[in-house]
Motif scaffolding. Structure first.
Motif, PDB file in Angstrom:
ATOM      1  N   ARG A 142       0.792  -1.175  -0.063  1.00  0.00           N
ATOM      2  CA  ARG A 142       0.001   0.068  -0.076  1.00  0.00           C
ATOM      3  C   ARG A 142       0.966   1.261   0.105  1.00  0.00           C
ATOM      4  NH1 ARG A 142      -4.515   2.379  -1.694  1.00  0.00           N
ATOM      5  NH2 ARG A 142      -4.854   4.261  -0.186  1.00  0.00           N
ATOM      6  N   TYR A 149      -6.231  -0.667  -2.846  1.00  0.00           N
ATOM      7  CA  TYR A 149      -6.555  -1.819  -1.868  1.00  0.00           C
ATOM      8  C   TYR A 149      -7.363  -2.808  -2.568  1.00  0.00           C
ATOM      9  CZ  TYR A 149      -6.089   0.747   2.721  1.00  0.00           C
ATOM     10  OH  TYR A 149      -5.317   1.696   3.552  1.00  0.00           O
ATOM     11  N   ASP A 161     -11.764  -5.904   3.873  1.00  0.00           N
ATOM     12  CA  ASP A 161     -11.528  -5.381   5.354  1.00  0.00           C
ATOM     13  C   ASP A 161     -10.260  -6.226   5.900  1.00  0.00           C
ATOM     14  OD1 ASP A 161     -13.775  -4.188   5.315  1.00  0.00           O
ATOM     15  OD2 ASP A 161     -15.194  -5.745   5.982  1.00  0.00           O
ATOM     16  N   LYS A 164      -7.383  -3.795   4.802  1.00  0.00           N
ATOM     17  CA  LYS A 164      -7.384  -2.442   5.388  1.00  0.00           C
ATOM     18  C   LYS A 164      -7.027  -2.601   6.969  1.00  0.00           C
ATOM     19  CE  LYS A 164     -10.618  -0.151   2.812  1.00  0.00           C
ATOM     20  NZ  LYS A 164     -12.096   0.618   2.482  1.00  0.00           N
ATOM     21  N   PHE A 168      -3.968  -0.396   8.579  1.00  0.00           N
ATOM     22  CA  PHE A 168      -4.207   0.275   9.726  1.00  0.00           C
ATOM     23  C   PHE A 168      -3.323  -0.117  11.137  1.00  0.00           C
ATOM     24  CE2 PHE A 168      -6.650   1.280  13.847  1.00  0.00           C
ATOM     25  CZ  PHE A 168      -6.530   2.564  13.508  1.00  0.00           C
TER      26      PHE A 168
END
Length: 190
Positions: A142, A149, A161, A164, A168
């Motif tokens: 990323r 994504y 999800d 991500k 994160f």
């Protein structure tokens, strides 16, 4: 001087790999993809010699794949997938222990500004090494490779999800690792 193959898309170049124009098409694909592929492989392998071997094998497999497939829509994604799989295989095979490699040039630079920049790069590299493999891989794809994504999901064969969350959590971990160093750094006076 621009290559005569510069006008072709990656997919068109891949198709040309199985023709008598293979050499020119491969050269163009290599020049387009090699910087990001090598950067990705180097970040995962963290060893120049091992990365160079994986990098070379990646492009050999790309060239050989054209003999078995006539078309390919996402050539860059395919090449990154090859590189990823080769990196994972190599890491499993060698059971490498993550180590921080300090470059001699960091300590030989003449200005303190350059030292601070190199120190920060080393801190970031150290922070990356602290991440688990899954978080590091998603973060590198990323943040360093700039993949969206949805492409990362396709490459890693994971739900959106999950990708991500990994990115994160990697960002949070890196921030937590770097915060004490950043807070101790002298502020530039205006």
């Amino acid at each position: 001087m621009q290559s005569p193959y510069g006008k072709y898309s990656d997919s068109e170049l891949f198709t040309l790999l199985s023709t008598d124009e293979a050499e020119g098409a491969f050269s163009e694909l290599y020049s387009r993809l090699s910087p990001s592929v090598f950067a990705y492989v180097m970040r995962i392998m963290r060893d120049h010699d091992a990365a160079a071997d994986v990098f070379q094998e990646t492009f050999t497999r790309l060239f050989n794949a054209a003999k078995q497939k006539s078309t390919l829509d996402n050539v860059k994604g395919y090449v990154i997938t090859i590189a990823r799989n080769l990196c994972m295989n190599e890491r499993k095979r060698t059971h490498r222990v993550d180590m921080v490699h300090f470059e001699e040039e960091v300590y030989m630079t003449p200005t303190s500004r350059k030292l601070e920049e190199n120190e920060m790069l080393n801190l970031i590299q150290t922070a990356l090494l602290q991440l688990n493999h899954d978080q590091r891989e998603a973060f590198v794809l990323r943040e360093y490779d700039g993949l969206p994504y949805n492409e990362i999901c396709a490459l890693l064969n994971l739900p959106l999800d999950t990708v991500k969350v990994r990115v994160f959590r990697a960002r949070q971990r890196i921030k937590a690792i770097l915060d004490p160093y950043i807070n101790d750094m002298p502020k530039d006076e205006a």
